[in-house]
Scaffold this active site. Structure first.
Site, PDB file in Angstrom:
ATOM      1  N   CYS A   2       0.813  -1.208   0.000  1.00 41.79           N
ATOM      2  CA  CYS A   2       0.000   0.000   0.000  1.00 41.79           C
ATOM      3  C   CYS A   2       0.850   1.263   0.000  1.00 41.79           C
ATOM      4  O   CYS A   2       2.033   1.250   0.296  1.00 41.79           O
ATOM      5  CB  CYS A   2      -0.902  -0.003   1.229  1.00 41.79           C
ATOM      6  SG  CYS A   2      -1.745  -1.568   1.490  1.00 41.79           S
ATOM      7  N   ARG A  27       3.776   1.296  -6.939  1.00 44.72           N
ATOM      8  CA  ARG A  27       3.857   0.268  -5.900  1.00 44.72           C
ATOM      9  C   ARG A  27       2.843  -0.851  -6.129  1.00 44.72           C
ATOM     10  O   ARG A  27       2.973  -1.930  -5.562  1.00 44.72           O
ATOM     11  CB  ARG A  27       3.612   0.919  -4.520  1.00 44.72           C
ATOM     12  CG  ARG A  27       4.628   1.959  -4.156  1.00 44.72           C
ATOM     13  CD  ARG A  27       4.159   2.813  -2.990  1.00 44.72           C
ATOM     14  NE  ARG A  27       4.107   2.071  -1.743  1.00 44.72           N
ATOM     15  CZ  ARG A  27       5.103   1.998  -0.869  1.00 44.72           C
ATOM     16  NH1 ARG A  27       6.241   2.611  -1.113  1.00 44.72           N
ATOM     17  NH2 ARG A  27       4.977   1.322   0.243  1.00 44.72           N
ATOM     18  N   TRP A  75      -3.181  -2.578  -1.865  1.00 44.02           N
ATOM     19  CA  TRP A  75      -2.942  -3.842  -2.554  1.00 44.02           C
ATOM     20  C   TRP A  75      -3.469  -4.931  -1.639  1.00 44.02           C
ATOM     21  O   TRP A  75      -3.029  -5.074  -0.508  1.00 44.02           O
ATOM     22  CB  TRP A  75      -1.450  -4.027  -2.823  1.00 44.02           C
ATOM     23  CG  TRP A  75      -1.130  -5.269  -3.599  1.00 44.02           C
ATOM     24  CD1 TRP A  75      -0.766  -6.480  -3.097  1.00 44.02           C
ATOM     25  CD2 TRP A  75      -1.156  -5.424  -5.021  1.00 44.02           C
ATOM     26  NE1 TRP A  75      -0.554  -7.377  -4.105  1.00 44.02           N
ATOM     27  CE2 TRP A  75      -0.779  -6.756  -5.301  1.00 44.02           C
ATOM     28  CE3 TRP A  75      -1.454  -4.572  -6.085  1.00 44.02           C
ATOM     29  CZ2 TRP A  75      -0.699  -7.254  -6.606  1.00 44.02           C
ATOM     30  CZ3 TRP A  75      -1.359  -5.058  -7.365  1.00 44.02           C
ATOM     31  CH2 TRP A  75      -0.992  -6.388  -7.616  1.00 44.02           C
ATOM     32  N   ASN A 100      -0.201   0.725   6.210  1.00 46.06           N
ATOM     33  CA  ASN A 100       0.611  -0.091   5.307  1.00 46.06           C
ATOM     34  C   ASN A 100       1.299  -1.152   6.157  1.00 46.06           C
ATOM     35  O   ASN A 100       1.945  -0.830   7.150  1.00 46.06           O
ATOM     36  CB  ASN A 100       1.653   0.782   4.600  1.00 46.06           C
ATOM     37  CG  ASN A 100       2.502  -0.008   3.625  1.00 46.06           C
ATOM     38  OD1 ASN A 100       2.188  -1.134   3.292  1.00 46.06           O
ATOM     39  ND2 ASN A 100       3.587   0.593   3.180  1.00 46.06           N
ATOM     40  N   GLY A 101       1.155  -2.425   5.792  1.00 49.62           N
ATOM     41  CA  GLY A 101       1.801  -3.487   6.543  1.00 49.62           C
ATOM     42  C   GLY A 101       0.852  -4.623   6.869  1.00 49.62           C
ATOM     43  O   GLY A 101      -0.222  -4.743   6.272  1.00 49.62           O
ATOM     44  N   GLU A 482      23.556 -12.715 -18.275  1.00 46.13           N
ATOM     45  CA  GLU A 482      23.044 -11.347 -18.185  1.00 46.13           C
ATOM     46  C   GLU A 482      24.151 -10.333 -18.457  1.00 46.13           C
ATOM     47  O   GLU A 482      23.934  -9.318 -19.125  1.00 46.13           O
ATOM     48  CB  GLU A 482      22.413 -11.114 -16.808  1.00 46.13           C
ATOM     49  CG  GLU A 482      21.921  -9.705 -16.548  1.00 46.13           C
ATOM     50  CD  GLU A 482      20.831  -9.237 -17.489  1.00 46.13           C
ATOM     51  OE1 GLU A 482      20.560  -8.016 -17.509  1.00 46.13           O
ATOM     52  OE2 GLU A 482      20.233 -10.061 -18.209  1.00 46.13           O
ATOM     53  N   LYS A 486      24.109  -7.560 -21.483  1.00 43.42           N
ATOM     54  CA  LYS A 486      24.275  -6.121 -21.284  1.00 43.42           C
ATOM     55  C   LYS A 486      25.352  -5.574 -22.211  1.00 43.42           C
ATOM     56  O   LYS A 486      25.198  -4.507 -22.812  1.00 43.42           O
ATOM     57  CB  LYS A 486      24.646  -5.828 -19.814  1.00 43.42           C
ATOM     58  CG  LYS A 486      23.501  -6.004 -18.850  1.00 43.42           C
ATOM     59  CD  LYS A 486      22.510  -4.882 -18.960  1.00 43.42           C
ATOM     60  CE  LYS A 486      21.082  -5.262 -19.046  1.00 43.42           C
ATOM     61  NZ  LYS A 486      20.538  -6.437 -19.530  1.00 43.42           N
ATOM     62  N   GLU A 489      24.131  -5.587 -25.852  1.00 40.11           N
ATOM     63  CA  GLU A 489      23.011  -4.662 -26.067  1.00 40.11           C
ATOM     64  C   GLU A 489      23.490  -3.235 -26.328  1.00 40.11           C
ATOM     65  O   GLU A 489      22.969  -2.555 -27.208  1.00 40.11           O
ATOM     66  CB  GLU A 489      22.094  -4.646 -24.838  1.00 40.11           C
ATOM     67  CG  GLU A 489      21.063  -5.741 -24.779  1.00 40.11           C
ATOM     68  CD  GLU A 489      20.172  -5.585 -23.562  1.00 40.11           C
ATOM     69  OE1 GLU A 489      18.946  -5.581 -23.724  1.00 40.11           O
ATOM     70  OE2 GLU A 489      20.697  -5.466 -22.435  1.00 40.11           O
ATOM     71  N   HIS A 505      34.532 -28.137 -24.229  1.00 39.70           N
ATOM     72  CA  HIS A 505      33.599 -28.724 -25.193  1.00 39.70           C
ATOM     73  C   HIS A 505      33.361 -27.801 -26.392  1.00 39.70           C
ATOM     74  O   HIS A 505      32.299 -27.842 -26.994  1.00 39.70           O
ATOM     75  CB  HIS A 505      32.284 -29.080 -24.505  1.00 39.70           C
ATOM     76  CG  HIS A 505      32.440 -30.102 -23.435  1.00 39.70           C
ATOM     77  ND1 HIS A 505      32.377 -31.459 -23.681  1.00 39.70           N
ATOM     78  CD2 HIS A 505      32.681 -29.977 -22.103  1.00 39.70           C
ATOM     79  CE1 HIS A 505      32.562 -32.127 -22.557  1.00 39.70           C
ATOM     80  NE2 HIS A 505      32.750 -31.240 -21.578  1.00 39.70           N
ATOM     81  N   LYS A 603      12.196  -0.948 -25.538  1.00 38.24           N
ATOM     82  CA  LYS A 603      12.123  -1.254 -24.105  1.00 38.24           C
ATOM     83  C   LYS A 603      11.180  -2.414 -23.829  1.00 38.24           C
ATOM     84  O   LYS A 603      11.483  -3.304 -23.050  1.00 38.24           O
ATOM     85  CB  LYS A 603      11.667  -0.010 -23.328  1.00 38.24           C
ATOM     86  CG  LYS A 603      11.643  -0.206 -21.810  1.00 38.24           C
ATOM     87  CD  LYS A 603      13.021  -0.508 -21.271  1.00 38.24           C
ATOM     88  CE  LYS A 603      13.010  -0.730 -19.768  1.00 38.24           C
ATOM     89  NZ  LYS A 603      14.307  -1.221 -19.289  1.00 38.24           N
TER      90      LYS A 603
END
Length: 608
Positions: A2, A27, A75, A100-101, A482, A486, A489, A505, A603
């Site tokens: 929240c 959020r 949420w 919140n929580g 990854e 990067k 890209e 191999h 994107k």
């Protein structure tokens, strides 16, 4: 989770509350609401399902204005998304509360309050807080004392803001385990879940500490610590800008987003871990039943998100949970055999990746017990189509090459691993260790970011290179994938990643003095095997670029190494991703490419 916004001023605060809620939309939420003290001194509440824009229309149609108010985006955790469960929650006209929580002892408190004659209209844990405060107020307590005494009876993690019609001069707030900030203005003061909600009205903030209670008035703020002593909390000036489209002091969005990672990792953890425990209820009201029934996990994703899924596979299987990972564009076009009690997990930064969405839609006839998505955009198609959503809270990511979205995906998947491991007999001591690793993660990332100058020097050796090889073993193989992605890209250098044990191999044939070899080298059980692989590289003239958290001595006179601070094995793949991002960035600068908008790429891949 929240979002909270509040304001007290000498002018109408509704525009500030509405803008603050919109700034917190990243959020994730399913409903929104506001309680405003009107010109007659009455507390009026407005709530709406769906977008903040819907709530805004409702409020504007009412014509209401007020100089004190609290607002919230919710949420669903306790109780389904429904108007009755939206915040603020009120106890008659006595008090209004946003929260919140997770209040873990809400059932016990609910039973007691029902016995005292209070009626409940929602399934939320927050309504318990409102009635508990009202009970204190009815016994003659001030709002401040009612908040203090009520908080003493709550178990769990929370950030709470309360107001009542009889208290015209202040909003009272408290926090334990969930963050809350106070924004300071001229003849106005504000509260929020984080500073982004308030950057349009102030840059001066007080960050409340655990157990703090604060009386927020138009003309000042008084803070008391958990022991009830009045304290002075430091006022800090935020360096953040009010627009996510502003690069601030950074040359590129990608660099800005790399440096935002300590903050967004903390944001992803917020309200989900507390005192050595995972607060599983923060995942949403349907998640527990879904995970209880899970025996196998199938992860589907593309690109960087696919790499996050590959890291998670190691984590899940270490926890004893069977896991498969597949590229969405392949999965959607083949006949899959789905094991019994399989949970489908999709991962996407944008939530609009065409192949991932198509795979999710096609999975509905394949016998999965349900679907869970890990996503960064709460209003995305993937979130709407999934049974359960675990938001990464990375904020807007503008650079095409994903950085902070990747690391927050890993954090969310690590939290999910803890939840699944509970069902395999995780002890409280083991859980505390896993949670403490996550607590330490933002600081560890900050330390790694301080190595940027050394990494920039390393990058200079790539100026004339056309190819690069990335190596890793175990969970560090997808980290190598990854890192290679990067580099290719944004610098347009051809880069490939291999498991280090696969060198013999075939890939070893590529290694010569013009082939840089990049390797993440953690001190783990596979260290000696990786060192042996690296000896083979060096014997063929390959130049090594090593990232390590310990002293590397492989008997060679030519290699480059960076010492990282001590890190935990469980979260090491997240930490080791950061220097690979910085390396790619600085190589791209040397190559003179368009860092934020590399050629031929978008994107969000919203078509096949």
């Amino acid at each position: 989770m929240c979002g909270i916004v509040g304001a007290i001023s000498d002018h109408n605060v509704l525009p500030i509350l509405m803008e603050g809620l919109q700034r917190l939309e990243y959020r994730g939420y399913d409903s929104a609401g506001v309680a405003i003290r009107d010109e007659k001194g009455e507390l009026k509440r407005f709530r709406a399902l769906g977008k903040v824009a819907v709530l805004k229309e409702v409020v504007e149609e009412s014509g209401i204005a007020g100089k004190l108010g609290i607002a919230h985006t919710r949420w669903a955790t306790h109780g389904v998304p429904a108007m009755r469960n939206a915040h603020p929650h009120m106890s008659g006209v006595r008090v209004g509360v946003v929260h919140n929580g997770i209040i873990e002892n809400h059932n016990e408190l609910r039973d007691r309050l029902i016995g005292l004659g209070y009626s409940f209209t929602s399934e939320t844990d927050t309504e318990v807080v409102a009635h508990l405060m009202a009970h204190k107020l009815e016994s003659g307590k001030s709002l401040f004392d009612a908040v203090v005494e009520s908080a003493a009876e709550l178990e769990g993690a929370y950030a709470i803001a309360a107001t009542c019609p009889d208290n015209t001069d202040s909003i009272v707030v408290t926090r334990e385990g969930s963050p809350l900030v106070i924004g300071l203005g001229e003849d106005s003061n504000y509260i929020a879940s984080d500073v982004t909600a308030l950057l349009s009205v102030t840059r001066r903030f007080i960050f409340l500490e655990e157990g703090d209670v604060a009386d927020v008035r138009r003309d000042g703020v008084t803070v008391f610590n958990a022991s009830g002593e009045e304290v002075e909390r430091e006022v800090k000036e935020s360096a953040l800008c009010s627009s996510t489209a502003d690069k601030g002091p950074y040359a590129h969005y990608m660099l800005k987003e790399i440096y935002e990672q300590p903050g967004v990792i903390s944001e992803t953890l917020e309200g989900r871990i507390h005192k050595g425990r995972l607060l599983e209820a923060s995942f949403g009201h349907e998640t527990t039943a879904l995970l209880d029934n899970t025996r196998h996990v199938q992860i589907i994703a593309c690109g960087t998100s696919y790499h996050a899924g590959l890291v998670a596979k190691y984590w899940f299987e270490e926890a004893g949970v069977s896991c498969h990972v597949e590229v969405a564009s392949e999965y959607r076009y083949r006949k899959a055999v789905v094991p019994d009690h399989s949970l489908l997990i999709t991962i996407s930064q944008s939530g609009e990746t065409a192949d991932t969405l198509a795979a999710l839609k096609g999975s509905r006839s394949q016998g999965y017990i349900g679907s869970l998505c890990v996503c960064n955009v709460p209003e995305s198609s993937l979130v709407r189509e999934s049974d359960v959503s675990l938001m990464t809270r990375a904020g807007t990511e503008i650079g095409v090459a994903s950085t902070k979205a990747f690391t927050t995906q890993l954090v969310a998947l690590r939290l999910l691993m803890i939840a699944l491991t509970r069902r395999k007999g995780l002890t409280s001591e083991q859980e505390e260790e896993l949670v403490n690793e996550l607590h330490a993660l933002p600081r560890q990332v900050e330390v790694v970011l301080q190595l940027a100058d050394e990494i920039k020097i390393m990058a200079a050796d790539f100026s004339d290179k056309q190819n690069a090889l990335f190596l890793g073993r175990g969970a560090f193989y997808p980290v190598a994938m990854e890192g290679a992605l990067k580099l290719k890209e944004i610098s347009y250098i051809h880069a490939e990643a291999y498991p280090a044990g696969e060198l013999k191999h075939g890939p070893l044939a590529l290694v010569d003095e013009s082939m840089p070899v990049v390797c993440a080298l953690p001190d783990d059980p596979l260290l000696e095997k990786v060192l042996s692989n690296l000896q083979e590289v060096r014997a063929r003239g390959g130049e090594l670029f090593l990232f390590s958290d310990h002293t590397v001595d492989i008997g060679l006179d030519r290699y480059q190494s960076l010492m990282l601070s001590d890190i935990y094995p469980g979260t090491a793949p997240i930490v080791y991703s950061i220097p690979l991002q910085l390396l790619a960035y600085h190589v791209a600068l040397i190559k003179g490419t368009d860092v934020d908008q590399p050629r031929n790429l978008a994107k969000s891949v919203t078509v096949e």
